[in-house]
Design a protein around this motif. Structure first.
Motif, PDB file in Angstrom:
ATOM      1  N   ASP A  45      -5.116  -3.717  -1.447  1.00  9.89           N
ATOM      2  CA  ASP A  45      -6.369  -3.304  -0.819  1.00  9.89           C
ATOM      3  C   ASP A  45      -7.489  -4.336  -0.908  1.00  9.89           C
ATOM      4  OD1 ASP A  45      -7.021  -3.195  -3.488  1.00  9.89           O
ATOM      5  OD2 ASP A  45      -7.087  -1.008  -3.594  1.00  9.89           O
ATOM      6  N   ALA A 102      -2.827  -7.933  -1.353  1.00  6.02           N
ATOM      7  CA  ALA A 102      -2.350  -6.551  -1.301  1.00  6.02           C
ATOM      8  C   ALA A 102      -2.519  -5.884  -2.676  1.00  6.02           C
ATOM      9  CB  ALA A 102      -0.882  -6.535  -0.884  1.00  6.02           C
ATOM     10  N   PRO A 147       0.825  -1.213   0.000  1.00  7.59           N
ATOM     11  CA  PRO A 147       0.000   0.000   0.000  1.00  7.59           C
ATOM     12  C   PRO A 147       0.856   1.258   0.000  1.00  7.59           C
ATOM     13  CG  PRO A 147      -0.833  -1.592   1.580  1.00  7.59           C
ATOM     14  CD  PRO A 147       0.469  -2.130   1.105  1.00  7.59           C
ATOM     15  N   THR A 187      -7.472  -2.400   3.590  1.00  6.33           N
ATOM     16  CA  THR A 187      -6.021  -2.230   3.674  1.00  6.33           C
ATOM     17  C   THR A 187      -5.559  -2.222   5.126  1.00  6.33           C
ATOM     18  OG1 THR A 187      -5.988  -0.978   1.614  1.00  6.33           O
ATOM     19  CG2 THR A 187      -4.077  -0.754   3.047  1.00  6.33           C
TER      20      THR A 187
END
Length: 331
Positions: free
Chosen positions: A294, A292, A177, A316
């Protein structure tokens, strides 16, 4: 004739009608929500002498019943459809004689020879997907664990085993992120999955076992698993990997405590995981990092099922907190 995103499905309908019993007909078609890889439709089937009510019940016996049509419409999945649908068809045949609540295969057109899209038609299972926050979450988690342990107990000769498991991410593919306040946490996680996969004892894996692929009936003490669906990713590999996948999904749906509790529930249900914490950590992170940055891939169908609270920032944060919890327990 029914339109499907601007394309007609007349060929698919003729193909399905070709596997029905004489006099039966497709009376109604309804979209099923919650899918990502496929378009899923419920087909209500009635005999020719039916009054046309469209309310399907059990399969066969001269009365109405329902089938489910899976069609791969997205370009990526259309390309892989022959292998995916052939695998699912084989697994459904395998499970017919067992105690796993899976659908019965009716027909498969894995290459799209007869259908507009590669398709598979199977019996409709009772129940519904349950992903909401309610008082049944702890019991659903326990039932999920029991069902997964039963899946892993399916025995088969070596020559009939499905393909070996495949990783769904790798260190170079992990998307961290952009706004994370804990970059070192992500670096540590990526470092863990950069090692060689641990030695493991293989078993029959669903490989995509999570709350979105399990059907339930009832509530409270009457809550029960009524079906396990979506067998296209079936593999042979470590039980830890299936447990990891369901744990990540439960984290994203209900928070870190729910995700961390699943492995314990699985072992309480009679399932066996590796005794080495570092090895188990590897499998948990290998799965979690594939979501990953989100988890938007799973969020879309879950929002369709009513979980509009699952925004990208929420998912996230939960994923990052889950990584931290995994290190605290297993590192």
């Amino acid at each position: 004739m029914i339109e499907d995103d601007g394309r007609q499905w007349a060929g698919t309908r003729r193909w399905v009608e070709g596997v029905l019993a004489p006099g039966e007909r497709i009376a109604r078609v309804r979209e099923l929500k919650g899918g990502w890889t496929s378009r899923m439709r419920r087909l209500d089937v009635e005999p020719a002498d039916s009054n046309g009510s469209g309310d399907g019940g059990n399969d066969g016996g001269g009365q109405g019943y329902a089938l489910v049509l899976r069609s791969f419409v997205k370009p990526f999945y259309r390309r892989h459809a022959p292998a995916l649908l052939a695998r699912e068809a084989g697994v459904l045949r395998l499970l017919e004689a067992g105690r796993i609540p899976a659908a019965r295969l009716r027909a498969v057109d894995a290459t799209g020879e007869h259908c507009e899209d590669p398709s598979l038609v199977m019996t409709h299972l009772p129940g519904s997907v349950r992903v909401h926050e309610d008082g049944d979450v702890p019991r659903r988690t326990a039932l999920l664990a029991q069902q997964l342990a039963a899946v892993h107990a399916v025995a088969m000769p070596e020559q009939e085993r499905p393909r070996a498991w495949q990783a769904w991410t790798s260190p170079e593919r992990v998307q961290v992120p952009a706004a994370t306040a804990r970059p070192r946490l992500w670096e540590r996680a990526v470092e863990v999955i950069g090692r060689q996969a641990p030695a493991h004892r293989g078993c029959f894996l669903h490989r995509d076992f999570h709350p979105g692929n399990v059907l339930f009936t009832g509530s409270g003490q009457q809550l029960a698993v009524s079906g396990v669906v979506d067998w296209v990713e079936t593999s042979w590999g470590p039980a830890d990997l299936d447990v990891a996948h369901c744990s990540t999904a439960l984290t994203l749906l209900h928070g870190v405590p729910a995700g961390m509790a699943f492995a314990d529930a699985y072992e309480q249900a009679g399932g066996t995981l590796t005794a080495d914490g570092g090895d188990h950590l590897y499998w948990r992170l290998l799965d979690a990092l594939a979501f990953a940055p989100d988890a938007e891939k799973v969020a879309v169908p879950w929002r369709e099922l009513g979980r509009t609270d699952l925004s990208a920032p929420v998912l996230t944060q939960r994923l990052e907190d889950y990584l931290q919890a995994l290190f605290e327990r297993y590192a």
